[in-house]
Design an enzyme around this catalytic site. Structure first.
Site, short mmCIF file in Angstrom:
data_model
loop_
_atom_site.label_atom_id
_atom_site.label_comp_id
_atom_site.label_asym_id
_atom_site.label_seq_id
_atom_site.Cartn_x
_atom_site.Cartn_y
_atom_site.Cartn_z
N LYS A 13 0.82 -1.21 0.00
CA LYS A 13 0.00 0.00 0.00
C LYS A 13 0.85 1.26 0.00
O LYS A 13 0.45 2.27 -0.58
CB LYS A 13 -1.02 0.00 1.14
CG LYS A 13 -0.44 -0.01 2.53
CD LYS A 13 -1.52 -0.16 3.56
CE LYS A 13 -0.99 0.03 4.98
NZ LYS A 13 0.32 -0.57 5.26
N ARG A 88 -5.18 3.06 12.24
CA ARG A 88 -4.91 1.63 12.40
C ARG A 88 -5.72 1.03 13.53
O ARG A 88 -5.66 -0.18 13.75
CB ARG A 88 -3.44 1.46 12.74
CG ARG A 88 -2.57 1.02 11.54
CD ARG A 88 -1.25 0.76 12.09
NE ARG A 88 -0.27 0.02 11.46
CZ ARG A 88 0.64 0.47 10.60
NH1 ARG A 88 0.55 1.66 10.11
NH2 ARG A 88 1.62 -0.31 10.23
N ARG A 127 12.06 -7.09 1.24
CA ARG A 127 11.91 -5.64 1.06
C ARG A 127 13.21 -4.90 1.45
O ARG A 127 13.81 -5.21 2.48
CB ARG A 127 10.76 -5.16 1.94
CG ARG A 127 10.53 -3.67 1.87
CD ARG A 127 9.14 -3.31 2.23
NE ARG A 127 8.92 -3.32 3.68
CZ ARG A 127 7.78 -2.91 4.23
NH1 ARG A 127 6.78 -2.51 3.48
NH2 ARG A 127 7.64 -2.94 5.54
N ARG A 160 14.49 -2.79 6.83
CA ARG A 160 13.90 -2.17 8.03
C ARG A 160 14.03 -3.11 9.21
O ARG A 160 13.81 -4.31 9.06
CB ARG A 160 12.41 -1.88 7.76
CG ARG A 160 12.19 -0.56 7.09
CD ARG A 160 10.77 -0.40 6.64
NE ARG A 160 9.78 -0.74 7.67
CZ ARG A 160 8.48 -0.53 7.53
NH1 ARG A 160 8.02 0.01 6.41
NH2 ARG A 160 7.63 -0.86 8.47
N ARG A 171 3.69 -8.13 13.71
CA ARG A 171 2.99 -7.04 13.03
C ARG A 171 1.74 -7.55 12.32
O ARG A 171 0.70 -6.88 12.30
CB ARG A 171 3.92 -6.34 12.03
CG ARG A 171 4.97 -5.48 12.74
CD ARG A 171 6.11 -5.09 11.81
NE ARG A 171 5.68 -4.26 10.72
CZ ARG A 171 6.29 -4.20 9.54
NH1 ARG A 171 7.35 -4.95 9.30
NH2 ARG A 171 5.84 -3.41 8.60
P1 AMP Z 1 4.36 1.03 8.69
O1 AMP Z 1 5.51 1.65 7.98
O2 AMP Z 1 3.05 1.67 8.33
O3 AMP Z 1 4.32 -0.48 8.56
O4 AMP Z 1 4.56 1.33 10.25
C1 AMP Z 1 5.69 0.87 10.94
C2 AMP Z 1 5.42 0.89 12.44
O5 AMP Z 1 5.15 2.25 12.86
C3 AMP Z 1 4.24 0.09 12.91
O6 AMP Z 1 4.54 -1.29 13.10
C4 AMP Z 1 3.89 0.81 14.21
O7 AMP Z 1 4.80 0.45 15.25
C5 AMP Z 1 4.14 2.26 13.86
N1 AMP Z 1 2.93 2.92 13.29
C6 AMP Z 1 2.78 3.41 12.03
N2 AMP Z 1 1.55 3.92 11.86
C7 AMP Z 1 0.89 3.73 13.03
C8 AMP Z 1 -0.43 4.03 13.49
N3 AMP Z 1 -1.35 4.60 12.70
N4 AMP Z 1 -0.74 3.68 14.77
C9 AMP Z 1 0.15 3.11 15.58
N5 AMP Z 1 1.40 2.78 15.22
C10 AMP Z 1 1.78 3.10 13.95
#
Ligand code: AMP
Length: 217
Positions: A13, A88, A127, A160, A171
């Site tokens: 996404k 989220r 990735r 990452r 996750r």
């Molecule tokens: P992402 O890059 O969107 O996969 O986010 C990486 C990490 O950032 C997640 O596993 C969470 O620890 C944190 N994170 C990102 N967006 C949110 C959100 N909307 N609410 C809570 N934690 C977030």
């Protein structure tokens, strides 16, 4: 146009949000990117967020809601944006609804990207991302021209820290338990649109364009 992209980690996404943001000339707002930047810079926000992120857990709602509140008020977001990775949780979605209604605004469409866990794990483990320009690659399906080097800015690509296998599983678990309820939340107002996340970036991009084609701008 105001859009929300929901989907499990690894579904693509972020890549799709980036492509669509360029074509619609609106910003992609990713809470994950904003948090990772804060972690790299070592700010107070970054230090707090890192504890949760490294364990594959969600950062507290009030922290991410605060980030979004500031970000959607920035001048580049006045004609719309794509929210990638926010909301989220149900409390985040409720906070967003309130924030938008205070501004007399609403969400035009919520795209729910779908893909099975096995393929998600495969995508996440291959990735690689650029710490400089944030471009995302995959060792098999979207490799850079020179292995390990960003095509756009020549920086060395990184894995990452939360893409390690144990954290990936956590996750996915967190996504299924905390983010899946959002699908019912957004299904109620008719803005929800499912997008099949399987296939190449180009194939999914066409599905995304189709999903937003009928939205008024
Ligand atoms: P992402 O890059 O969107 O996969 O986010 C990486 C990490 O950032 C997640 O596993 C969470 O620890 C944190 N994170 C990102 N967006 C949110 C959100 N909307 N609410 C809570 N934690 C977030």
């Amino acid at each position: 146009m105001r859009l929300i992209f929901i989907g499990p980690p690894g579904v693509g996404k972020g890549t799709q949000a980036q492509l669509l943001a360029v074509s619609l000339k609106i910003p992609k707002i990713s809470t994950g990117d904003i948090l990772r930047e804060a972690v790299e810079e070592g700010t107070a926000l970054g230090r707090e967020a890192k504890r949760f992120m490294d364990g594959g857990k969600l950062v507290p709602d009030e922290v991410v809601v605060g980030i979004i509140r500031d970000r959607i008020d920035a001048p580049d977001a006045k004609d719309g944006y794509i929210l990638d990775g926010f909301p989220r949780t149900i409390p985040q979605a409720e906070a967003l609804t309130v924030m938008l209604s205070e501004r007399g605004e609403g969400i035009d469409r919520v795209l729910n990207f779908d893909l099975g866990d096995e393929e998600l794990v495969r995508r996440l483990s291959g990735r690689r991302s650029c710490p400089g320009c944030k471009s995302v690659y995959h060792v098999d399906s979207a490799p850079p021209k020179k292995p390990g080097i960003c095509d756009r800015c020549d920086a060395s690509l990184m894995t990452r820290s939360d893409d390690e296998p144990g954290t990936v599983r956590k996750r996915l678990e967190v996504f299924r338990s905390q983010t899946t309820p959002l699908i019912a939340f957004y299904a109620k107002n008719g803005a929800l649109h499912r997008v099949d996340g399987s296939g190449s970036v180009e194939v999914v991009r066409r599905r995304v364009e189709e999903a937003v084609r009928t939205v008024r701008s």
